[in-house]
Scaffold this active site. Sequence first.
Site, PDB file in Angstrom:
ATOM      1  N   GLU A 185       0.434  -1.131  -0.020  1.00  0.00           N
ATOM      2  CA  GLU A 185      -0.070   0.400  -0.024  1.00  0.00           C
ATOM      3  C   GLU A 185       0.970   1.706  -0.575  1.00  0.00           C
ATOM      4  O   GLU A 185       1.268   1.556   0.919  1.00  0.00           O
ATOM      5  CB  GLU A 185      -1.021  -0.099   1.247  1.00  0.00           C
ATOM      6  N   LYS A 227      -3.248  -2.051  -2.891  1.00  0.00           N
ATOM      7  CA  LYS A 227      -3.992  -1.078  -2.378  1.00  0.00           C
ATOM      8  C   LYS A 227      -2.949   0.326  -1.920  1.00  0.00           C
ATOM      9  O   LYS A 227      -2.056   0.216  -2.295  1.00  0.00           O
ATOM     10  CB  LYS A 227      -3.977  -1.432  -0.883  1.00  0.00           C
TER      11      LYS A 227
END
Length: 359
Positions: A185, A227
Amino acid sequence: SHLKGQRGGLFLRRIADRMTKYGKGLTACDESAGTIGVRFERVGIENSEENRRRYRQLLFETSAGPACLSGAILDPETLFQNHENGQSFPSFLKSRGISVGVKPHLKVAELPGTGGETVMQGLDSLADRLKEYKKAGAEFTKWRSPIKIDTRKGLPTALAIESNMRDLARFALISQMEGLVPIVEPDVLMEGDHDLRTARKVNEEIQSVLWRECIKHGVDIQSTVLKTSLVLPGKNCKESFTVREIARQNLVAFANTVPPAMPGIVFLSGGQPFFDVAARLSALNSEKPAFGVKHAPWQLSFSWSAALQLPVMELCRGKEGEMPLDDMAKLYAQELKIASLAARGKYNFDQGRGDHKGE
């Protein structure tokens, strides 16, 4: 290989495929006790361990769960808590077809020599913690690396990008070695006055370094999920952009940099209001066929925390410390249904919703 032969690789790829199933997304419930405490206190709820457990139970019990959710990201505290029926939360979620993830990183620390840029701590002891989390029922992990754009100060620096993306690659490799699917992420923060083109350029730099490092470290790309923040102008940018322009710049940025073998991209909300982030995700998915599946082969879905939860928590305001659980559950289920439509490009949003409105 670190995946212990073909069976290990196939096992993780099946989990990654389940996590990125068409029309489903992830609910991010991995706020630390401190972060959720700030949100609770804002609406008059006491930040006790039992209130955190009851609140997370409400999110996991949602009637929309099996149809709309492929996974839930948990804080380590929640991973070891139980549903009131005595089942552990991981086994309760799995019984509903929802994969279980955990956030294993520690705290943000300043990166020396950068004047305030940061890295996330916790890699040294990661493997030991992951063994415990897997035993408790975790199937995937998530590591966040926040990055700030400030064009006047020349941020992000190449050093900050390299350091954070190398850490994400090491995290991904360690997760896979422990039999868990990693979600990497890179979180480009919304602060700033940069325009959409600058945001795209910085995101392309970040993604290209991330995947180069993952390949260099020997990470299995097919068993990894991305993500990331949407490519957006800074929230103080004075230029306006339509939701369709934003969608197209996102598709170009990710087509230029993200490997086609990676199964899916789930977007964080990062402070965007629920209906705006839903409109942007829906626009992305509705623009994708015209863009061409060979250029954008991944599933595009959601992994939202604040966008879903803040409106739900708002229902607690003025209730003298009580949680109106039925009303909260109803609103949360409605939001998940909208999020699922957006993940299919079928959410019909109001004109102007999702646009960036400059001054």
